[in-house]
Design an enzyme around this catalytic site. Structure first.
Site, PDB file in Angstrom:
ATOM      1  N   TYR A 127     -11.830  -4.740  -6.318  1.00 55.46           N
ATOM      2  CA  TYR A 127     -12.893  -4.145  -7.128  1.00 55.46           C
ATOM      3  C   TYR A 127     -14.070  -5.113  -7.284  1.00 55.46           C
ATOM      4  O   TYR A 127     -15.156  -4.831  -6.831  1.00 55.46           O
ATOM      5  CB  TYR A 127     -12.412  -3.661  -8.494  1.00 55.46           C
ATOM      6  CG  TYR A 127     -13.461  -2.836  -9.216  1.00 55.46           C
ATOM      7  CD1 TYR A 127     -13.628  -1.492  -8.915  1.00 55.46           C
ATOM      8  CD2 TYR A 127     -14.310  -3.412 -10.146  1.00 55.46           C
ATOM      9  CE1 TYR A 127     -14.621  -0.745  -9.538  1.00 55.46           C
ATOM     10  CE2 TYR A 127     -15.305  -2.679 -10.771  1.00 55.46           C
ATOM     11  CZ  TYR A 127     -15.458  -1.345 -10.462  1.00 55.46           C
ATOM     12  OH  TYR A 127     -16.441  -0.609 -11.062  1.00 55.46           O
ATOM     13  N   THR A 170       0.829  -1.203   0.000  1.00 55.83           N
ATOM     14  CA  THR A 170       0.000   0.000   0.000  1.00 55.83           C
ATOM     15  C   THR A 170       0.867   1.258   0.000  1.00 55.83           C
ATOM     16  O   THR A 170       0.601   2.210  -0.738  1.00 55.83           O
ATOM     17  CB  THR A 170      -0.935  -0.005   1.224  1.00 55.83           C
ATOM     18  OG1 THR A 170      -1.718  -1.204   1.192  1.00 55.83           O
ATOM     19  CG2 THR A 170      -1.850   1.194   1.223  1.00 55.83           C
ATOM     20  N   LYS A 201       0.175 -11.925   5.215  1.00 56.15           N
ATOM     21  CA  LYS A 201       0.374 -10.585   5.747  1.00 56.15           C
ATOM     22  C   LYS A 201      -1.028 -10.043   6.015  1.00 56.15           C
ATOM     23  O   LYS A 201      -1.801  -9.801   5.086  1.00 56.15           O
ATOM     24  CB  LYS A 201       1.118  -9.706   4.736  1.00 56.15           C
ATOM     25  CG  LYS A 201       1.474  -8.330   5.307  1.00 56.15           C
ATOM     26  CD  LYS A 201       0.799  -7.230   4.544  1.00 56.15           C
ATOM     27  CE  LYS A 201       0.958  -5.926   5.306  1.00 56.15           C
ATOM     28  NZ  LYS A 201       0.439  -4.765   4.588  1.00 56.15           N
ATOM     29  N   TYR A 210      -1.851 -11.444   1.027  1.00 50.60           N
ATOM     30  CA  TYR A 210      -1.969 -10.113   1.632  1.00 50.60           C
ATOM     31  C   TYR A 210      -3.453  -9.855   1.840  1.00 50.60           C
ATOM     32  O   TYR A 210      -4.219  -9.683   0.886  1.00 50.60           O
ATOM     33  CB  TYR A 210      -1.317  -9.091   0.697  1.00 50.60           C
ATOM     34  CG  TYR A 210      -1.333  -7.647   1.158  1.00 50.60           C
ATOM     35  CD1 TYR A 210      -1.795  -7.255   2.403  1.00 50.60           C
ATOM     36  CD2 TYR A 210      -0.854  -6.653   0.301  1.00 50.60           C
ATOM     37  CE1 TYR A 210      -1.793  -5.923   2.794  1.00 50.60           C
ATOM     38  CE2 TYR A 210      -0.834  -5.321   0.680  1.00 50.60           C
ATOM     39  CZ  TYR A 210      -1.316  -4.962   1.924  1.00 50.60           C
ATOM     40  OH  TYR A 210      -1.315  -3.639   2.296  1.00 50.60           O
TER      41      TYR A 210
END
Length: 305
Positions: free
Chosen positions: A119, A56, A173, A145
């Site tokens: 999305y 990110t 993660k 993730y």
């Protein structure tokens, strides 16, 4: 003290502090690859145990495929001989994720991090098929993730159990901030490596069995987060708690008056490391917010500020 060793399914034995390194930009918002590499060097020289480009903090959804591939190459070239480089390769489509994963492997990344597709909604079978195809495409450990607040897709514990059975899946993660989910996931899958993905849960993550910390604060103040991990690892939980408290304060300062990531890049400027702007529509803090943040950070008397 909970066991916080890496899982046996993780050939990299990931542990310690693994910052989600930044992508630097020139003023025209083109990628500044040299400074991006310099940032990986900045954190490695200050004691981190690995790096995670294109998380990110690396603004990966705002980069083209070519830019993303080159960022991975740049970071591997700079620090790949010193610490594990786990490269973010996730995309909304399996096709593009596989392409990024194959590229990351080809340039020497040690592992790949695959964010849940975003999305479009993702069901149980879709998740299994996505991760299976990515894991089969490369001969590298794959880390899931999990960040449902950004992707819109949460993995159930049942789906995680299916994913854990896939060869090459090495760890998770987790940035869900759902501590019961994370605690149950760790309990059910001791062979996987778990990395705590929020600066608010560094100490807590270690307490419930995470072996590593993916910390945005460590992008700007790696020494602070490394000290927290080292204190915990040495059995000094009181000191680790004190340092987590300090991380809370840094985190709050980063959040004042703008995006968290703008706090990271503004704090780096305080340390004479200019990584340029964020890529639009993200933006750096305005002068007033940046000034407030600097005052808050200086009050903490952090090293280098």
């Amino acid at each position: 003290m909970a066991n916080h060793d890496p899982g046996s399914a993780d050939p990299l034995s990931l542990h310690g502090v693994v910052p989600p390194t930044i992508t630097a930009f020139h003023e025209d918002e083109s990628v500044d690859y040299e400074t991006t590499a310099d940032h990986a060097r900045f954190v490695v020289d200050r004691g981190v145990h690995g790096v995670f480009p294109l998380g990110t903090n690396g603004e990966f959804p705002l980069l083209s495929g070519t830019e993303r591939d080159r960022v991975v190459e740049t970071v591997v070239d700079e620090v790949g001989d010193e610490v594990p480089v786990i490269a973010g390769v996730g995309a909304p489509s399996t096709y593009q994720t596989v392409a990024h994963a194959e590229h990351a492997e080809s340039v020497g990344a040690d592992g790949i991090v695959v964010v849940t597709p975003y999305y479009y909604p993702l069901d149980h079978e879709g998740a299994l098929e996505h991760y299976r195809r990515v894991a089969e495409a490369v001969d590298r450990p794959v880390y899931i993730y999990h960040i449902p607040s950004k992707t819109g897709n949460e993995l159930s514990l049942e789906t995680l159990a299916g994913l854990a059975a896939i060869d090459n899946i090495a760890g998770v993660k987790d940035s869900s901030k759902d501590v019961p989910w994370l605690a149950q996931a760790i309990d059910a899958h001791p062979d996987l490596t778990f990395l705590a993905g929020s600066d608010s849960l560094l100490f807590t993550g270690l307490e419930i069995g995470c072996s590593g910390l993916v910390s945005a604060v460590a992008n700007a103040f790696p020494e602070l987060v490394v000290d927290c991990y080292d204190a915990y690892d040495a059995g000094d939980e009181d000191r680790a708690r004190e340092l987590q408290s300090e991380v809370f304060q840094v985190r709050n300062a980063f959040k004042s008056g703008g995006a968290y990531m703008s706090g990271v890049k503004t704090a780096l400027r305080m340390r004479d490391f200019d990584a340029g702007p964020l890529r639009s529509p993200l933006r750096l803090k305005d002068d007033e917010s940046a000034g407030e943040m600097r005052e808050e950070l200086r009050a903490l008397e952090l090293d280098g500020v």
